[in-house]
Design a protein around this motif. Structure first.
Motif, short mmCIF file in Angstrom:
data_model
loop_
_atom_site.label_atom_id
_atom_site.label_comp_id
_atom_site.label_asym_id
_atom_site.label_seq_id
_atom_site.Cartn_x
_atom_site.Cartn_y
_atom_site.Cartn_z
N GLN A 195 0.82 -1.21 0.00
CA GLN A 195 0.00 0.00 0.00
C GLN A 195 0.86 1.27 0.00
N ASP A 196 2.13 1.11 -0.23
CA ASP A 196 3.06 2.24 -0.16
C ASP A 196 2.91 3.14 -1.37
N ASP A 197 2.76 4.45 -1.12
CA ASP A 197 2.64 5.40 -2.24
C ASP A 197 3.97 6.06 -2.60
N GLY A 198 5.06 5.64 -1.94
CA GLY A 198 6.38 6.15 -2.30
C GLY A 198 6.75 7.48 -1.69
N THR A 199 5.91 8.01 -0.80
CA THR A 199 6.23 9.28 -0.14
C THR A 199 6.94 9.02 1.18
N ALA A 200 7.47 10.09 1.76
CA ALA A 200 8.25 9.97 2.99
C ALA A 200 7.37 9.58 4.17
N ASP A 201 7.94 8.84 5.10
CA ASP A 201 7.25 8.44 6.32
C ASP A 201 6.87 9.69 7.12
N ALA A 202 5.61 9.76 7.55
CA ALA A 202 5.09 10.96 8.21
C ALA A 202 5.80 11.23 9.53
N ALA A 203 6.07 10.19 10.31
CA ALA A 203 6.72 10.38 11.61
C ALA A 203 8.15 10.89 11.43
N TYR A 204 8.85 10.36 10.43
CA TYR A 204 10.21 10.84 10.17
C TYR A 204 10.18 12.30 9.71
N THR A 205 9.26 12.62 8.83
CA THR A 205 9.16 14.00 8.33
C THR A 205 8.89 14.97 9.46
N GLU A 206 8.01 14.60 10.38
CA GLU A 206 7.70 15.48 11.51
C GLU A 206 8.90 15.62 12.44
N ALA A 207 9.61 14.52 12.69
CA ALA A 207 10.80 14.59 13.56
C ALA A 207 11.87 15.48 12.93
N LEU A 208 12.02 15.40 11.62
CA LEU A 208 13.01 16.23 10.93
C LEU A 208 12.59 17.71 10.98
N SER A 209 11.30 17.95 10.82
CA SER A 209 10.80 19.33 10.90
C SER A 209 11.01 19.91 12.30
N ALA A 210 10.80 19.08 13.32
CA ALA A 210 11.02 19.53 14.70
C ALA A 210 12.49 19.84 14.94
N LEU A 211 13.38 19.08 14.34
CA LEU A 211 14.81 19.36 14.44
C LEU A 211 15.13 20.73 13.84
N VAL A 212 14.55 21.01 12.69
CA VAL A 212 14.79 22.29 12.02
C VAL A 212 14.21 23.44 12.84
N ARG A 213 13.04 23.21 13.46
CA ARG A 213 12.42 24.26 14.27
C ARG A 213 13.13 24.47 15.59
N GLY A 214 13.94 23.51 15.99
CA GLY A 214 14.61 23.60 17.29
C GLY A 214 13.81 23.04 18.43
N THR A 215 12.71 22.33 18.13
CA THR A 215 11.87 21.73 19.17
C THR A 215 12.12 20.24 19.34
N GLY A 216 13.00 19.68 18.54
CA GLY A 216 13.34 18.27 18.64
C GLY A 216 14.82 18.07 18.43
N GLY A 217 15.29 16.86 18.67
CA GLY A 217 16.71 16.57 18.56
C GLY A 217 16.98 15.43 17.60
N GLU A 218 18.27 15.16 17.39
CA GLU A 218 18.63 14.10 16.45
C GLU A 218 18.26 12.71 16.97
N VAL A 219 18.15 12.57 18.28
CA VAL A 219 17.69 11.29 18.83
C VAL A 219 16.28 10.99 18.36
N ASP A 220 15.43 12.02 18.33
CA ASP A 220 14.04 11.85 17.89
C ASP A 220 13.98 11.47 16.41
N VAL A 221 14.88 12.02 15.61
CA VAL A 221 14.90 11.70 14.19
C VAL A 221 15.29 10.23 13.98
N VAL A 222 16.32 9.78 14.67
CA VAL A 222 16.75 8.38 14.55
C VAL A 222 15.68 7.44 15.08
N ARG A 223 15.00 7.84 16.15
CA ARG A 223 13.92 7.01 16.69
C ARG A 223 12.79 6.86 15.69
#
Length: 282
Positions: A45-73
């Motif tokens: 059922q994969d549509d080939g787009t990025a995983d939503a949880a990863y995208t949000e973790a990466l966005s939080a890293l850019v915003r300064g509200t998350g860390g690299e641990v959250d991205v790897v998780r």
């Protein structure tokens, strides 16, 4: 040319995807491959787009509200695409000395990081992979499987979405944690290392204090030039040493070299730390 074998799970995924027929030569047309019982892959059922949880973790890293641990998780449970390309395996001499009967094998793509280390690129979406290498064939795997492939290829870095707005680098300890499906603790937050480092500096009379801090290379830069606090290739760990007054540059260099050799001989330290830099305070 030395033949490079694909990791088994990648070869299996490649064999089960992308063709007009299955391994027995039977057409896929009219067959229902959906549902949890599908033995071919986990991404029907994969549509080939990025995983939503990863995208949000990466966005939080850019915003300064998350860390690299959250991205790897988040990456630990995400599907990624591993790029596969054809490479010439055999070439026989034909009539009149011309080459003939060329055979091509499929191989993982690896790249060289600026510091010379081997890295395995992976992509969170089909679009990101095609933008980077239009001729590469995407193979969908979980990130843990991609990390296992990186280990098999003797890579020390997992590079997520090279060429994208933000390329995130998973350094060796994080990559190993993904491969073993374990939680990753960055070395600069690892309390276990405090004891190892304290023991290493205990024999140095010129050192009166020691601290662990994030290295100067953990940060990454977006395409727009913004610095974010995570996803860099290293150095990962900074060792901050308080030393006595009067030590000159030559003495400090010798002290740093002794510590690097001592810590480099400790297997626990080497497993937990990707790269090290040393700074001094008075």
């Amino acid at each position: 040319m030395e033949k490079r074998e694909l990791p088994g799970h990648i070869a299996a995924a490649l064999a089960g995807a992308g063709g007009n027929t299955d391994s027995a030569g039977q057409s896929w047309e009219g067959r229902d491959l959906s549902g949890s019982g599908n033995p071919l892959h986990n991404f029907d059922q994969d549509d080939g787009t990025a995983d939503a949880a990863y995208t949000e973790a990466l966005s939080a890293l850019v915003r300064g509200t998350g860390g690299e641990v959250d991205v790897v998780r988040a990456l630990a449970t995400a599907r990624v695409f591993v790029p596969i390309v054809a490479q010439l395996a055999e070439e026989e001499a034909g009539a009149h000395g011309l080459s003939a009967d060329k055979q091509a094998d499929m191989a993982l793509v690896t790249v060289q990081a600026p510091d010379g280390r081997r890295a395995l690129p992976v992509f969170t979406s089909i679009a990101a992979l095609e933008a980077w290498h239009p001729e590469a064939r995407p193979v969908a795997v979980y990130a843990a499987r991609a990390a296992l492939s990186a280990v098999a290829e003797k890579a020390e870095l997992l590079v997520v979405d090279p060429g994208a707005e933000l390329t995130f680098v998973v350094r060796r300890p994080g990559m190993w944690a993904l491969a073993k499906q374990q939680e990753w603790v960055p070395s600069y937050k690892d309390e276990w290392l405090t004891g190892i480092v304290s023991q290493a500096v205990a024999v140095e009379a010129d050192i009166s204090g020691v601290g662990l801090a994030p290295g100067g290379g953990i940060g990454a830069k977006t395409a727009a030039g913004q610095i974010v606090a995570g996803g860099g290739a290293g150095p990962e760990l900074r060792l901050v040493l308080k030393v006595r007054e009067g030590l000159g540059r030559t003495e400090l260099q010798a002290l740093a070299a002794r510590l690097q050799r001592r810590l480099g001989g400790d297997p626990d330290f080497m497993e937990r730390v990707d790269s090290l830099e040393i700074s001094f305070t008075r």
